[in-house]
Design an enzyme around this catalytic site. Structure first.
Site: not given
Length: 302
Positions: A131, A279-281
């Site tokens: 991220s 996803g972003h995880d």
């Protein structure tokens, strides 16, 4: 900067409480490690080192408002062959202590330079970031490519513009300085939906992770964030060292199809891996797939 005994936390009690939770969580580290505090002109940086002494260096940078313990699901496999250096980014809640505010990306680049010098890492560094950490990795790679071997960008910020929905939600939260726990939890649940769905006891694991992250945000005197500016085409093309871009198919901080299309047109040499049911995880939701992608990429040509 005025430095209190409890800096960079909001109070002595906040520091004691947070670090007690941090240390309790650190006991879950699944392999032997050593702890190091590296002095830089921006403050003292905490690094946890694991893996074989003779292994090639792999430095891991976490996401914004997190810390190195975010790599708990990944570290054992990544450290089998590599000497891993898990960093608590100096501006985020953790065991690092900033004494100078990071005002721009140059500050982060200089901080990383000093950190690598302090760790004795001169060249041949494999650098991976998640991220916001992925954005820091990419910007460092533009500035100091001679020190790096390969880079891994995991759900990185800055590759594509943020969607309007995400920007609106994030800006609304920032106005409240994350004081609305319910709203912040709604945002994180949205971002970590696959983690909850794919993991055994996903709800309990999410609650545990969320409470720890939120405690850090509430306890820590955060610096103003250096905004992750989107790469220009020329900047992407200037990334000359081998790079891996890993994204979850359900990513919400950018459009996956548009981002993949852009990379194919502008920077086709960047290797791409799309992780399903994430996803972003993705390092939490699909740690094995993420580990395999990183290790396969690093081992090519070695």
């Amino acid at each position: 900067m005025k430095i209190s005994d409890y800096h960079p936390f909001r109070s002595a009690e906040a520091k004691e409480t947070y670090l007690a939770h941090y240390d309790a969580r650190a006991k879950k580290w699944p392999i032997p490690s050593t702890e190091h505090y590296i002095d830089t002109s921006y403050g003292q940086t905490f690094v946890r080192v694991s893996g074989p002494d003779e292994g090639s260096p792999l430095v891991l940078l976490h996401g914004h408002s997190e810390n190195g313990l975010n790599w708990l699901p990944n570290i054992q496999e990544l450290s089998q062959q590599y000497r891993t250096y898990v960093v608590d980014i100096i501006s985020d809640p953790g065991r690092s202590t900033y004494t100078k505010v990071m005002k721009g990306i140059d500050d982060y680049n200089y901080w990383l330079e000093e950190l690598f010098d302090g760790l004795g890492l001169k060249q041949g560094i494999n650098l991976a970031g998640l991220s916001y950490g992925g954005w820091l990795v990419s910007r460092y790679a533009l500035r100091y490519p001679q020190r790096l071997h390969k880079i891994c960008l995991i759900a990185p910020a800055g590759i594509s513009p943020f969607p309007v929905k995400f920007i609106a939600f994030a800006l609304f939260l920032s106005l409240f300085q994350f004081r609305s726990k319910l709203l912040f939890k709604q945002l994180t649940r949205w971002m970590f939906e696959d983690f909850i769905k794919t993991q055994s006891q996903g709800e309990e694991k999410f609650e545990d992770w969320f409470e720890f992250i939120y405690l850090g945000i509430q306890s820590h005197q955060a610096q103003p964030i250096v905004f992750a500016k989107v790469f220009k085409d020329a900047e992407l093309q200037a990334l000359k060292i081998p790079a891996l871009f890993i994204t979850g198919e359900n990513e919400i901080i950018y459009s996956v199809p548009k981002t993949l299309n852009r990379l194919q047109k502008v920077a086709p040499d960047i290797q791409v891996t799309v992780v399903k049911n994430a996803g972003h995880d993705l390092p939490l939701a699909q740690p094995q797939q993420v580990n395999e992608a990183i290790l396969d990429f690093l081992q090519v040509g070695t």
